[in-house]
Design a protein around this motif. Structure first.
Motif, mmCIF file in Angstrom:
data_model
loop_
_atom_site.group_PDB
_atom_site.id
_atom_site.type_symbol
_atom_site.label_atom_id
_atom_site.label_comp_id
_atom_site.label_asym_id
_atom_site.label_seq_id
_atom_site.Cartn_x
_atom_site.Cartn_y
_atom_site.Cartn_z
ATOM 1 N N THR A 112 28.273 13.141 12.157
ATOM 2 C CA THR A 112 27.600 12.521 11.005
ATOM 3 C C THR A 112 26.235 12.010 11.400
ATOM 4 O OG1 THR A 112 29.758 11.865 10.095
ATOM 5 C CG2 THR A 112 27.808 10.742 9.232
ATOM 6 N N TRP A 113 26.157 11.317 12.523
ATOM 7 C CA TRP A 113 24.868 10.807 12.995
ATOM 8 C C TRP A 113 23.883 11.947 13.241
ATOM 9 C CZ3 TRP A 113 23.530 9.556 18.649
ATOM 10 C CH2 TRP A 113 22.248 8.990 18.724
ATOM 11 N N ALA A 114 24.384 13.038 13.799
ATOM 12 C CA ALA A 114 23.508 14.153 14.128
ATOM 13 C C ALA A 114 22.919 14.817 12.891
ATOM 14 C CB ALA A 114 24.266 15.186 14.960
ATOM 15 N N VAL A 115 23.680 14.884 11.784
ATOM 16 C CA VAL A 115 23.217 15.646 10.625
ATOM 17 C C VAL A 115 22.525 14.791 9.565
ATOM 18 C CG1 VAL A 115 25.038 17.342 10.993
ATOM 19 C CG2 VAL A 115 25.388 15.517 9.321
ATOM 20 N N LEU A 116 22.727 13.478 9.590
ATOM 21 C CA LEU A 116 22.063 12.637 8.591
ATOM 22 C C LEU A 116 20.596 12.428 8.944
ATOM 23 C CD1 LEU A 116 24.641 9.799 7.758
ATOM 24 C CD2 LEU A 116 24.175 11.912 6.511
ATOM 25 N N GLY A 117 19.776 12.215 7.921
ATOM 26 C CA GLY A 117 18.353 11.982 8.143
ATOM 27 C C GLY A 117 17.793 10.859 7.299
ATOM 28 N N GLY A 118 18.650 9.930 6.875
ATOM 29 C CA GLY A 118 18.198 8.871 5.982
ATOM 30 C C GLY A 118 17.187 7.929 6.593
ATOM 31 N N LEU A 132 29.140 14.081 1.595
ATOM 32 C CA LEU A 132 30.197 14.607 0.726
ATOM 33 C C LEU A 132 30.908 15.798 1.356
ATOM 34 C CD1 LEU A 132 28.583 14.379 -2.840
ATOM 35 C CD2 LEU A 132 30.116 12.764 -1.696
ATOM 36 N N TRP A 133 30.148 16.677 2.007
ATOM 37 C CA TRP A 133 30.793 17.800 2.690
ATOM 38 C C TRP A 133 31.626 17.307 3.872
ATOM 39 C CZ3 TRP A 133 31.781 22.359 0.926
ATOM 40 C CH2 TRP A 133 30.983 22.910 -0.072
ATOM 41 N N GLY A 134 31.177 16.249 4.527
ATOM 42 C CA GLY A 134 31.970 15.668 5.601
ATOM 43 C C GLY A 134 33.240 15.046 5.072
ATOM 44 N N GLY A 135 33.141 14.367 3.920
ATOM 45 C CA GLY A 135 34.338 13.787 3.320
ATOM 46 C C GLY A 135 35.344 14.841 2.913
ATOM 47 N N ALA A 136 34.862 15.988 2.440
ATOM 48 C CA ALA A 136 35.755 17.047 1.974
ATOM 49 C C ALA A 136 36.338 17.875 3.111
ATOM 50 C CB ALA A 136 35.005 17.960 1.002
ATOM 51 N N LEU A 137 35.504 18.197 4.114
ATOM 52 C CA LEU A 137 35.925 19.165 5.137
ATOM 53 C C LEU A 137 35.797 18.652 6.566
ATOM 54 C CD1 LEU A 137 34.318 22.401 3.625
ATOM 55 C CD2 LEU A 137 36.695 21.612 3.420
ATOM 56 N N GLY A 138 35.388 17.420 6.759
ATOM 57 C CA GLY A 138 35.299 16.873 8.102
ATOM 58 C C GLY A 138 34.147 17.447 8.900
ATOM 59 N N VAL A 139 34.323 17.540 10.215
ATOM 60 C CA VAL A 139 33.259 18.009 11.101
ATOM 61 C C VAL A 139 32.787 19.418 10.740
ATOM 62 C CG1 VAL A 139 32.610 18.472 13.490
ATOM 63 C CG2 VAL A 139 34.033 16.483 12.956
ATOM 64 N N PRO A 140 33.671 20.363 10.408
ATOM 65 C CA PRO A 140 33.175 21.680 9.993
ATOM 66 C C PRO A 140 32.260 21.611 8.777
ATOM 67 C CG PRO A 140 35.512 21.791 10.471
ATOM 68 C CD PRO A 140 35.144 20.338 10.485
ATOM 69 N N GLY A 141 32.593 20.748 7.828
ATOM 70 C CA GLY A 141 31.754 20.595 6.646
ATOM 71 C C GLY A 141 30.400 20.003 6.974
ATOM 72 N N LEU A 142 30.384 19.016 7.848
ATOM 73 C CA LEU A 142 29.121 18.398 8.261
ATOM 74 C C LEU A 142 28.199 19.414 8.933
ATOM 75 C CD1 LEU A 142 30.628 15.122 9.744
ATOM 76 C CD2 LEU A 142 28.969 15.166 7.879
ATOM 77 N N LEU A 143 28.739 20.130 9.910
ATOM 78 C CA LEU A 143 27.915 21.055 10.688
ATOM 79 C C LEU A 143 27.511 22.280 9.876
ATOM 80 C CD1 LEU A 143 29.638 20.969 14.200
ATOM 81 C CD2 LEU A 143 27.866 19.475 13.253
ATOM 82 N N ALA A 144 28.433 22.827 9.109
ATOM 83 C CA ALA A 144 28.115 24.015 8.322
ATOM 84 C C ALA A 144 27.076 23.697 7.256
ATOM 85 C CB ALA A 144 29.377 24.581 7.678
ATOM 86 N N TYR A 145 27.212 22.540 6.610
ATOM 87 C CA TYR A 145 26.203 22.188 5.596
ATOM 88 C C TYR A 145 24.825 22.063 6.227
ATOM 89 C CZ TYR A 145 23.057 19.857 2.603
ATOM 90 O OH TYR A 145 21.903 19.580 1.894
ATOM 91 N N ARG A 146 24.735 21.394 7.360
ATOM 92 C CA ARG A 146 23.425 21.232 7.986
ATOM 93 C C ARG A 146 22.858 22.579 8.416
ATOM 94 N NH1 ARG A 146 19.866 19.013 6.546
ATOM 95 N NH2 ARG A 146 20.940 17.026 6.503
ATOM 96 N N ALA A 147 23.720 23.497 8.831
ATOM 97 C CA ALA A 147 23.253 24.838 9.185
ATOM 98 C C ALA A 147 22.679 25.537 7.955
ATOM 99 C CB ALA A 147 24.398 25.659 9.777
ATOM 100 N N VAL A 148 23.371 25.453 6.835
ATOM 101 C CA VAL A 148 22.904 26.072 5.593
ATOM 102 C C VAL A 148 21.559 25.493 5.175
ATOM 103 C CG1 VAL A 148 23.366 26.270 3.119
ATOM 104 C CG2 VAL A 148 25.209 26.669 4.753
ATOM 105 N N ASN A 149 21.453 24.173 5.180
ATOM 106 C CA ASN A 149 20.225 23.525 4.737
ATOM 107 C C ASN A 149 19.057 23.813 5.673
ATOM 108 O OD1 ASN A 149 18.688 20.435 4.519
ATOM 109 N ND2 ASN A 149 19.144 21.574 2.653
ATOM 110 N N THR A 150 19.333 23.880 6.965
ATOM 111 C CA THR A 150 18.277 24.188 7.933
ATOM 112 C C THR A 150 17.795 25.621 7.775
ATOM 113 O OG1 THR A 150 19.224 22.601 9.504
ATOM 114 C CG2 THR A 150 17.683 24.233 10.381
#
Length: 330
Positions: free
Chosen positions: A90-96, A159-177
């Motif tokens: 979570t810390w790695a993918v957030l940018g707030g 939200l992706w982390g809440g739904a899918l955990g670590v895979p959701g966090l990392l995959a979403y950041r990959a998509v957005n990047t």
């Protein structure tokens, strides 16, 4: 499980707090490393056409999601380890924190009259041509970036982390990047970047509307019914004119809550793009950047609560599906 909310929810909260307190890692940022890897891979996968772009995105997003799934499985039996892994991701993918910091710097530069520095700093946030922007144009670009990136860099990963955990966090950041890297309407990426751009639209559809709703909720909690009404009108009437199906919704919500007008014509690599008019107030000024930052923080906090609730619901559902003596899935 760690209490009622579960280790996933606890990890999301810890990672969120780490981002608020520390910001992005100063060195060896995982997202920067992913971008470097994607750039090297593009040299081998690039070809004009959609099929190579689909393969490029599938390989990078799939491998990133697999890495997250591996982390989930390795830590499954230890709630503390699972919470720690989720917090780190979570810390790695957030940018707030970094987003708000950039806004604060630009606001200070505008207030001191240093337009050259503000134009240069603004390049960290936007892809448009900043060389000829006046103070109002700089402030507008900054507020728009704060709004859209609040959804992309805070709400969506939570939200992706809440739904899918670590895979959701990392995959979403990959998509957005990948969308930021190749999802452009330039001759080189119009076809190759199609998959990245469309997948990013899909991944952000719900988060963008959650972010808009959180902005309205923030105004409602302040008892500002006028701001709520303005934001609803802007979302309903103005957002559809924006070229982004998600960015327009979030920017319209921020415009309405803040009582400013966003949108207009931007220039990207010599190409003018009309983004419509969002809201019905005056053009933003330096002061409004700070207001946008405060709204961004509140939207982020409300999104964390939503993500934790989602994680808790997923944990309860997994436990119920496993049955007595069973082992819940990832």
């Amino acid at each position: 499980m760690t209490g009622r909310v579960g280790s996933r929810a606890a990890g999301l909260a810890l990672g969120f707090v780490a981002d608020r307190l520390l910001g992005d890692p100063r060195r060896w940022h995982p997202v920067a490393g992913f971008g470097t890897l994607a750039g090297h891979l593009e040299k081998r996968t690039y070809a004009a056409g959609r099929a190579p772009g689909v393969a490029h995105v599938a390989l990078l997003v799939g491998s990133t999601a697999a890495l997250g799934l591996m982390a989930e499985r390795v830590t499954r039996r230890s709630p503390v380890a699972h919470a720690a892994a989720t917090a780190a991701a979570t810390w790695a993918v957030l940018g707030g924190r970094s987003l708000v910091r950039e806004g604060d710097v630009i606001s200070g530069q505008l207030s001191s009259g240093d337009l050259a520095a503000a134009r240069l700093r603004l390049r960290n946030l936007v892809g448009r041509d900043t060389t000829r922007l006046d103070p109002d144009g700089i402030a507008r670009a900054c507020v728009e970036s704060v709004a859209e990136n609040t959804s992309d860099a805070v709400v969506a990963p939570l939200l992706w982390g809440g739904a899918l955990g670590v895979p959701g966090l990392l995959a979403y950041r990959a998509v957005n990047t990948l969308d930021a890297m190749v999802g452009h309407r330039t001759p080189r990426y119009r076809e190759f970047g199609w998959a990245a751009a469309r997948l990013d639209d899909v991944a952000n559809w719900v988060p963008a509307r959650f972010a808009a709703g959180a902005a309205l909720t923030s105004a409602a909690l302040d008892g500002d019914s006028v701001a709520v009404s303005r934001a609803r009108d802007a979302i309903r009437h103005d957002a559809p004119a924006h070229p982004s199906p998600n960015g327009g919704v979030v920017e319209a919500a921020f415009a309405g809550v803040l009582g400013v007008t966003l949108g207009g014509t931007n220039v990207y690599e010599g190409r003018a793009e009309d983004r419509g008019s969002l809201g019905a107030g005056p053009s933003p000024a330096a002061y409004d950047i700070g207001r946008a930052n405060r709204l961004s923080r509140r939207v982020g906090t409300l999104s964390l609560l939503g993500a934790m609730a989602l994680a808790a619901a997923r944990s309860r559902g997994a436990a119920a599906a496993a049955g007595p003596g069973g082992s819940p899935g990832p």
